[in-house]
Motif scaffolding. Structure first.
Motif, short mmCIF file in Angstrom:
data_model
loop_
_atom_site.label_atom_id
_atom_site.label_comp_id
_atom_site.label_asym_id
_atom_site.label_seq_id
_atom_site.Cartn_x
_atom_site.Cartn_y
_atom_site.Cartn_z
N TYR A 14 66.53 39.72 128.87
CA TYR A 14 66.51 39.91 127.31
C TYR A 14 65.57 38.93 126.83
CZ TYR A 14 70.05 43.27 128.08
OH TYR A 14 70.75 44.69 128.64
N SER A 60 67.97 47.25 129.84
CA SER A 60 67.25 46.16 128.70
C SER A 60 65.92 46.89 128.02
CB SER A 60 66.86 44.77 129.51
OG SER A 60 65.70 45.10 130.55
N THR A 104 74.08 47.11 126.01
CA THR A 104 74.15 46.23 124.81
C THR A 104 73.25 46.74 123.59
OG1 THR A 104 74.53 43.96 123.82
CG2 THR A 104 72.96 44.31 125.52
N TYR A 143 72.10 41.77 121.68
CA TYR A 143 72.16 40.78 122.80
C TYR A 143 72.09 39.39 122.22
CZ TYR A 143 71.19 37.85 126.73
OH TYR A 143 71.10 36.96 127.79
#
Lengths: 83, 592
Positions: B384, B414, B439, B442
């Motif tokens: 990330y 990601s 997610t 992040y």
């Protein structure tokens, strides 16, 4: 703890990369949930074969046979029976 | 022949780096690799780096690059090679004569190293790569040394290890209706046909009848028994053998985002290679004036081009495109730290399919991942990365300048996150295909233990456990981590309570932090098509529905957001029966 179980825990300490001490796991604790990856489980199997001078037959090459100390003890007892 | 229809050449604005990708091999069978030239006075040594097979090669890719770079810094010309049918080379695992193809790839790399000025050759291989390096050396008479890392001398034993690994994955078996190939054994997303297995099972390095090289460095694993029998056998054949047990193999083949570079192994390899004595044989030296950076290949009865491109001084990508003008561009982003070939090499397959159908496809390594350099001051292998959004922007700009009127960005995990973030950053993207995002917001350093996706995952598992007798027995025996259950319940309860409040704030247009619903609404408002693909048991869909709130069904109802769900797949679509399903889903997401 049986002699085999103690040896298995030693192998787990060296190869399983658990997120906790193998001695703190109960016999039916799930080793995969305790952090053992698939790659680590291969190393565990190879180390067990070296430690006990055995070769796991094809029908034992499955996730369930290596998911707990108790399951591994059963498999090894079966393979070393009569020695 | 100059059939290139996109304006690629004009966009190479940076000087060629010390390392350069190339295509070699026969025209119809391009093999991809990297040449790492040394800027120091050359030792004359050419080091050919032979990777392991399949997923191990994916995990070890960064380490192989570090090895090549370390060699170049020691005055060695290094060549990394994607074995025939793997990586960005032509073909795939299901092709016939895999072992011969792999050995031919090593031969190509040897010739390239000689052509680049090497006057003696050293082969280094990892696992199956070590086996192949040994066999390749037997076919030549100019190999000064071999470094064999974590070798399994018996092909049968190597196959067995693979079988064990595959079984421990516990993947969902293929549905009865799917077209599984009977003779194929899967190996963590890759495949071994019956012919390949038969060829490998015939290999036994303990039965070699001649030494493959006069000098051999055996770097055995430090966690298993050493290859003493093989070392003794090689010595009996007259080879000078240096055998050591070094740490590093196990960490090198962890999942790519966790994999560690094995410095001790690299140091030993480079020292060995650099000190090989010069050959007494006369070796012709050629000069590789130009490395082939593009190849035309046939795919699905269409002619397409693959070309390696430097997007700037950090970013590397493979562009795959049709001979005619592309109808649109598709940018494929890294899944976690997996390199540009994608999880299970799916990006290569997808890129060739889409290019054959008329798309320009860019398989991108964002900075610090795969073969792209990290940005100044940034870390390597950071999934990330704070630079990833800007990296996507560079790629979007590149394909726009190459003539693409429409741009879609596709990513898994990601990669999905970065695709969405790039669109939110205002980059000119028309479509986002987000696969299994975990997610949506992040935060650097965020604990993954109680991240939203982990909580959702746990909640899904607890929900399933409620109906399981074994789970209740476990609970009664005190074997359940009640503290974690309680914390998960607490977090989930808090989220459930705040969700209606967030809905009210959203409707009142009161801004609040990390509001996925408003973000999706804004993207859709800008005409960006939002397409999500989820493995049914992946937690991302639950996170999307919870954090997106009422916006998600609203956008779904108007077709601006679509969700496809694939049952039985894991997070990275490891099982091969899921590959065509995923590829179809992506194709559909790109069209509808």
């Amino acid at each position: 703890m049986s002699e085999n179980a103690a040896k298995i825990r030693t192998v787990l300490k060296e190869h399983a990369r658990l997120n906790r001490d193998a001695d703190t796991l109960s016999d039916d604790s799930d080793l995969y949930q305790a952090g053992m990856t698939s790659h680590a489980s291969v190393n565990v199997m190879l180390a067990l074969e070296g430690e006990f001078d055995i070769e796991f037959p094809d029908h034992m090459l499955k996730r369930s046979v290596f998911e707990s100390v108790g399951a591994i003890v059963s498999a090894i007892d079966e393979l070393t029976e009569g020695r | 022949m100059n059939t290139m229809s996109i304006n690629v050449a004009d966009q190479r604005t940076v000087a060629p780096p010390a390392e350069a990708g190339f295509f070699s091999g026969p025209g119809s069978r391009a093999r991809f690799g990297w040449l790492h030239r040394t800027s120091l006075p050359s030792t004359g040594v050419g080091l050919i780096i032979v990777p392991p097979f399949g997923y191990e090669a994916v995990c070890a890719q960064r380490s192989m690059r570090h090895l090549a770079e370390a060699a170049a810094h020691a005055g060695i010309t290094a060549v990394r090679v994607d074995l025939d049918g793997s990586g960005n080379s032509a073909g795939d695992d299901l092709d016939p004569d895999r072992v011969d193809g792999w050995l031919a790839s090593i031969d190509d790399a040897c010739e390239l190293a000689l052509g680049a000025g090497a006057n003696r050759l050293v082969l280094v291989g990892v696992r199956l790569g070590a086996t192949l390096a040994t066999l390749a050396a037997l076919r030549r008479n100019d190999i000064a040394g071999i470094v064999a890392i974590a070798t399994v001398p018996s092909g049968k034993a190597l196959l067995r290890e693979g079988r064990i690994l595959q079984m421990t994955l516990g993947l969902t078996p293929a549905p009865a209706a799917s077209a599984a190939l009977d003779d194929v054994h899967e190996l963590v997303g890759f495949a071994l046909t019956a012919q390949t297995r038969e060829a490998l099972s015939q290999i036994d390095l303990l039965k070699l009848t001649q030494a493959p090289a006069t000098a051999m460095l055996l770097l055995d694993r430090d966690d298993l028994a050493a290859n003493d029998a093989w070392a003794a056998h090689l010595r009996s054949l007259g080879a000078k053998v240096d055998q050591r047990r070094l740490p590093g193999y196990v960490d090198m083949v962890l999942d790519p985002h966790r994999a560690q570079v094995p410095q001790a192994i690299i140091d030993a390899t480079v020292r060995f290679a650099a000190t090989r004595p010069a050959s007494t044989r006369h070796l012709f030296q050629h000069d590789v004036a130009v490395l082939e950076r593009r190849r035309e290949l046939r795919h699905a009865e269409a002619s397409i081009v693959e070309e390696m491109v430097a997007l700037d001084d950090c970013l590397f990508a493979i562009a795959t495109y049709p001979l005619g003008a592309p109808r649109r561009a598709v940018i494929l982003l890294n899944a976690g730290a997996v390199g540009h070939i994608g999880p299970n090499r799916l990006h290569v397959i997808l890129a060739r399919q889409l290019a054959a159908a008329g798309d320009l496809v860019l398989c991108l390594d964002v900075s610090g991942i795969g073969d792209s350099r990290q940005r100044a001051g940034a870390g390597e292998n950071v999934v990330y990365s704070e630079h990833a959004v800007a990296d996507v922007g560079v790629a979007v700009d590149w394909v726009r300048r190459a003539g693409a009127a429409q741009v879609a960005v596709v990513g898994l995990c990601s990669g999905a996150y970065h695709a969405l973030r790039a669109a939110l950053a205002g980059q000119p993207i028309d479509r986002v295909v987000a696969i299994n995002p975990l997610t949506f917001h992040y935060k650097p350093g965020m604990s993954l233990d109680f991240a939203d996706f982990r909580l959702a995952e746990d909640a899904m598992r607890y929900q399933k456990s409620i109906t399981s007798g074994a789970s209740w027995q476990k609970l009664l025996r005190g074997k359940v981590d009640l503290a974690r259950v309680a914390r998960v319940f607490l977090y989930r309860t808090r989220a459930a309570i705040t969700r209606p409040l967030r809905e009210v704030l959203r409707r009142l247009h009161v801004p609040f932090g990390d509001d996925l619903g408003s973000e999706l609404d804004a993207l859709a408002g800008h005409g960006i098509a939002l397409r999500f693909i989820f493995a049914a048991d992946d937690p991302g869909q639950k996170v999307l529905m919870e954090q997106g709130g009422s916006v998600v069904p609203k956008l779904v109802s108007t077709g601006r957001l679509r969700i496809q769900t694939i049952s039985g797949a894991d997070h990275t679509f490891t099982a091969r029966w899921t590959h065509p399903i995923l590829l179809d889903a992506i194709s559909e997401a790109l069209e509808r």
